[in-house]
Design an enzyme around this catalytic site. Sequence first.
Site, PDB file in Angstrom:
ATOM      1  N   PRO A   2       0.842  -1.208   0.000  1.00  0.00           N
ATOM      2  CA  PRO A   2       0.000   0.000   0.000  1.00  0.00           C
ATOM      3  C   PRO A   2       0.874   1.253   0.000  1.00  0.00           C
ATOM      4  CG  PRO A   2      -0.404  -1.358   1.964  1.00  0.00           C
ATOM      5  CD  PRO A   2       0.705  -1.996   1.211  1.00  0.00           C
ATOM      6  N   GLU A   3       0.546   2.185  -0.862  1.00  0.00           N
ATOM      7  CA  GLU A   3       1.249   3.465  -0.880  1.00  0.00           C
ATOM      8  C   GLU A   3       0.348   4.533  -0.272  1.00  0.00           C
ATOM      9  OE1 GLU A   3       4.050   4.581  -3.582  1.00  0.00           O
ATOM     10  OE2 GLU A   3       4.249   2.658  -4.597  1.00  0.00           O
TER      11      GLU A   3
END
Length: 277
Positions: A2-3
């Site tokens: 996840p960014e």
Amino acid sequence: MPELPEVETVRAGLEKHVVGKKIIGVKQLHPRALRSDSLNKLTVFKNAKIKAVKRRGKFMWLEFDRPEVLVAHLGMSGQFKIQKAGSDNEAHLRAKFELSNGKEMRFVDQRTFGWLCVDQLEEGVPSVVSHIATDLFDPTFDKKSIVKKINLKRGQIKKVILDQEVVSGIGNIYADEALWYARIHPESIASDLSSTQILNLLTAAQKVMTRALAAGGTSFDELYINVNGESGYFERSLAVYGREGEPCRRQRTCGGEIIRIAFTNRSSRLCPACQTR
Ligand SMILES: [Zn+2]
């Protein structure tokens, strides 16, 4: 992994579902779910009322009607889910918090690189987050001073913008995307770039992450907050990530093809025709 846009999507989803609720029960189901330097066990939040869900870079935290805060990092595969209390446990459920509205906030993490931690605030941020720089979505983000800071670095520009102590929340995918938009080679030395180039790079990162956030912001429903490893819903509009061998989206002007080069233990994707050193 996840960014920042995915983490912000999770934060906004949690905010909507848990703020104002009281935690009436806590269960930790895996020893690694809690960081070893946690100030206390998760049960310290029993009977605490959730006041806010905040974020800096990829770190999120819940604030309560007491001094302790609950910090969370999703790592590679962490997810938060809101489920009906008493629903079957997920295969990789690490901790669950029963809420006063008959639901549970659950932390699920297949690869266990994510973590939770009991902490205290230091000037408005948890102490485990205090070394993390502000991110591009932070209202206090000071673009001019970050440009100056980056311009003093002698390292490769991609490494510099991935350094969480310089600017937080830019991960591998969005770094590659922003570098392509700004026409900067990832191996360019930061101090060799002009301040205009660096400013363009930060603006590009802001734009590409804002678009991802807009796409992700509609992806969860009432009962289910989920973040997938990679931003699948956004993939079709990416310029370089996952496009090696394909024509550069500026091909009419540059004629290039996207390539992949080694970058630390990962890769960079770029167009060698329009991203020069
Ligand atoms: Zn190109």
